[in-house]
Motif scaffolding. Sequence first.
Motif, PDB file in Angstrom:
ATOM      1  N   PRO A  28       5.816  -2.509 -22.212  1.00  0.00           N
ATOM      2  CA  PRO A  28       5.069  -3.582 -22.871  1.00  0.00           C
ATOM      3  C   PRO A  28       4.224  -3.060 -24.036  1.00  0.00           C
ATOM      4  N   ALA A  29       3.903  -3.952 -24.958  1.00  0.00           N
ATOM      5  CA  ALA A  29       3.136  -3.578 -26.151  1.00  0.00           C
ATOM      6  C   ALA A  29       1.773  -3.004 -25.785  1.00  0.00           C
ATOM      7  N   ASN A  30       1.177  -3.473 -24.693  1.00  0.00           N
ATOM      8  CA  ASN A  30      -0.162  -3.010 -24.318  1.00  0.00           C
ATOM      9  C   ASN A  30      -0.130  -1.808 -23.367  1.00  0.00           C
ATOM     10  N   PHE A  31       1.021  -1.154 -23.228  1.00  0.00           N
ATOM     11  CA  PHE A  31       1.136   0.000 -22.324  1.00  0.00           C
ATOM     12  C   PHE A  31       0.298   1.162 -22.833  1.00  0.00           C
ATOM     13  N   ASP A  32      -0.528   1.708 -21.955  1.00  0.00           N
ATOM     14  CA  ASP A  32      -1.332   2.884 -22.285  1.00  0.00           C
ATOM     15  C   ASP A  32      -0.881   4.070 -21.448  1.00  0.00           C
ATOM     16  N   SER A  33      -0.829   3.872 -20.127  1.00  0.00           N
ATOM     17  CA  SER A  33      -0.362   4.931 -19.234  1.00  0.00           C
ATOM     18  C   SER A  33       0.077   4.307 -17.911  1.00  0.00           C
ATOM     19  N   GLY A  34       0.869   5.054 -17.170  1.00  0.00           N
ATOM     20  CA  GLY A  34       1.359   4.589 -15.879  1.00  0.00           C
ATOM     21  C   GLY A  34       1.986   5.731 -15.114  1.00  0.00           C
ATOM     22  N   GLU A  35       2.419   5.412 -13.917  1.00  0.00           N
ATOM     23  CA  GLU A  35       2.981   6.405 -13.016  1.00  0.00           C
ATOM     24  C   GLU A  35       4.427   6.036 -12.704  1.00  0.00           C
ATOM     25  N   CYS A  36       5.310   6.998 -12.842  1.00  0.00           N
ATOM     26  CA  CYS A  36       6.697   6.841 -12.406  1.00  0.00           C
ATOM     27  C   CYS A  36       6.811   7.608 -11.089  1.00  0.00           C
ATOM     28  N   ARG A  37       7.124   6.891 -10.026  1.00  0.00           N
ATOM     29  CA  ARG A  37       7.228   7.507  -8.702  1.00  0.00           C
ATOM     30  C   ARG A  37       8.699   7.527  -8.299  1.00  0.00           C
ATOM     31  N   VAL A  38       9.168   8.700  -7.903  1.00  0.00           N
ATOM     32  CA  VAL A  38      10.544   8.850  -7.415  1.00  0.00           C
ATOM     33  C   VAL A  38      10.454   9.222  -5.940  1.00  0.00           C
ATOM     34  N   GLN A  39      10.951   8.335  -5.088  1.00  0.00           N
ATOM     35  CA  GLN A  39      10.989   8.608  -3.655  1.00  0.00           C
ATOM     36  C   GLN A  39      12.377   9.141  -3.311  1.00  0.00           C
ATOM     37  N   VAL A  40      12.421  10.205  -2.528  1.00  0.00           N
ATOM     38  CA  VAL A  40      13.684  10.790  -2.088  1.00  0.00           C
ATOM     39  C   VAL A  40      13.869  10.418  -0.618  1.00  0.00           C
ATOM     40  N   TRP A  41      15.031   9.847  -0.315  1.00  0.00           N
ATOM     41  CA  TRP A  41      15.323   9.355   1.030  1.00  0.00           C
ATOM     42  C   TRP A  41      16.613   9.973   1.557  1.00  0.00           C
ATOM     43  N   ASP A  42      16.714  10.051   2.888  1.00  0.00           N
ATOM     44  CA  ASP A  42      17.940  10.444   3.577  1.00  0.00           C
ATOM     45  C   ASP A  42      18.478   9.199   4.264  1.00  0.00           C
ATOM     46  N   TRP A  43      19.643   8.738   3.823  1.00  0.00           N
ATOM     47  CA  TRP A  43      20.271   7.549   4.367  1.00  0.00           C
ATOM     48  C   TRP A  43      20.839   7.852   5.754  1.00  0.00           C
ATOM     49  N   ASP A  44      20.609   6.963   6.695  1.00  0.00           N
ATOM     50  CA  ASP A  44      21.157   7.094   8.051  1.00  0.00           C
ATOM     51  C   ASP A  44      21.895   5.819   8.417  1.00  0.00           C
ATOM     52  N   ARG A  45      23.088   5.975   8.960  1.00  0.00           N
ATOM     53  CA  ARG A  45      23.910   4.827   9.315  1.00  0.00           C
ATOM     54  C   ARG A  45      23.325   4.039  10.483  1.00  0.00           C
ATOM     55  N   PHE A  46      22.826   4.727  11.521  1.00  0.00           N
ATOM     56  CA  PHE A  46      22.420   4.042  12.737  1.00  0.00           C
ATOM     57  C   PHE A  46      20.914   3.996  12.956  1.00  0.00           C
ATOM     58  N   ASP A  47      20.159   4.802  12.271  1.00  0.00           N
ATOM     59  CA  ASP A  47      18.706   4.838  12.413  1.00  0.00           C
ATOM     60  C   ASP A  47      18.057   4.423  11.093  1.00  0.00           C
ATOM     61  N   GLU A  48      16.728   4.367  11.108  1.00  0.00           N
ATOM     62  CA  GLU A  48      16.002   4.109   9.867  1.00  0.00           C
ATOM     63  C   GLU A  48      16.169   5.298   8.927  1.00  0.00           C
ATOM     64  N   ASP A  49      16.234   5.016   7.636  1.00  0.00           N
ATOM     65  CA  ASP A  49      16.324   6.087   6.649  1.00  0.00           C
ATOM     66  C   ASP A  49      15.056   6.930   6.707  1.00  0.00           C
ATOM     67  N   ASP A  50      15.193   8.223   6.412  1.00  0.00           N
ATOM     68  CA  ASP A  50      14.067   9.150   6.449  1.00  0.00           C
ATOM     69  C   ASP A  50      13.512   9.347   5.047  1.00  0.00           C
ATOM     70  N   HIS A  51      12.209   9.155   4.899  1.00  0.00           N
ATOM     71  CA  HIS A  51      11.536   9.389   3.615  1.00  0.00           C
ATOM     72  C   HIS A  51      11.253  10.876   3.517  1.00  0.00           C
ATOM     73  N   MET A  52      11.973  11.560   2.630  1.00  0.00           N
ATOM     74  CA  MET A  52      11.884  13.007   2.515  1.00  0.00           C
ATOM     75  C   MET A  52      10.710  13.466   1.654  1.00  0.00           C
ATOM     76  N   GLY A  53      10.368  12.703   0.624  1.00  0.00           N
ATOM     77  CA  GLY A  53       9.271  13.103  -0.246  1.00  0.00           C
ATOM     78  C   GLY A  53       9.216  12.292  -1.523  1.00  0.00           C
ATOM     79  N   ASN A  54       8.206  12.593  -2.347  1.00  0.00           N
ATOM     80  CA  ASN A  54       7.965  11.885  -3.603  1.00  0.00           C
ATOM     81  C   ASN A  54       7.799  12.872  -4.747  1.00  0.00           C
ATOM     82  N   ALA A  55       8.217  12.447  -5.915  1.00  0.00           N
ATOM     83  CA  ALA A  55       7.852  13.127  -7.158  1.00  0.00           C
ATOM     84  C   ALA A  55       7.098  12.098  -7.983  1.00  0.00           C
ATOM     85  N   ILE A  56       6.010  12.510  -8.598  1.00  0.00           N
ATOM     86  CA  ILE A  56       5.191  11.591  -9.379  1.00  0.00           C
ATOM     87  C   ILE A  56       5.073  12.138 -10.798  1.00  0.00           C
ATOM     88  N   VAL A  57       5.376  11.279 -11.767  1.00  0.00           N
ATOM     89  CA  VAL A  57       5.292  11.661 -13.173  1.00  0.00           C
ATOM     90  C   VAL A  57       4.310  10.718 -13.859  1.00  0.00           C
TER      91      VAL A  57
END
Length: 144
Positions: free
Chosen positions: A43-72
């Motif tokens: 947007p025109a009024n953008f000054d700063s923000g955070e890009c968050r990348v979540q890394v997940w492990d997909w599982d067929r039968f269980d809930e996916d596992d949240h492995m970690g985050n990278a923040i930029v």
Amino acid sequence: MDTGLGSCDAYCVIMFGDYKFRSKVVKNSLDPVFRQSFRVEIPANFDSGECRVQVWDWDRFDEDDHMGNAIVQISRGKLGTTELDGEHDIYFPDTMETVRNSKGENSKIRLKFLYYPAGSSEDKDSDSLCSSSTGSLANKLDPV
């Protein structure tokens, strides 16, 4: 990580402002390569923000596992430069401690950011996920 298999079915969730994207799943890999791009409107009024990348492990039968985050941290002054590009550490979601691989090295994700000012030929490409009056930011995703 898949128990007993020593591998991961990795995918990433990228969040920036109101945008949220999910990558494809790369199965059976401890070193996945995604080679995907995502575009967001700046947007025109953008000054700063955070890009968050979540890394997940997909599982067929269980809930996916949240492995970690990278923040930029992204600021208007960094748009259009290579300052945001490169390897970013992945942190555990709760403790913010760096995730380490089986070799004891910091786990990282490689990102490349491209800024297309409004009206440029790249900004008008048909593969753009959104139109923009002020420009768009493309994120190329490649774990290390």
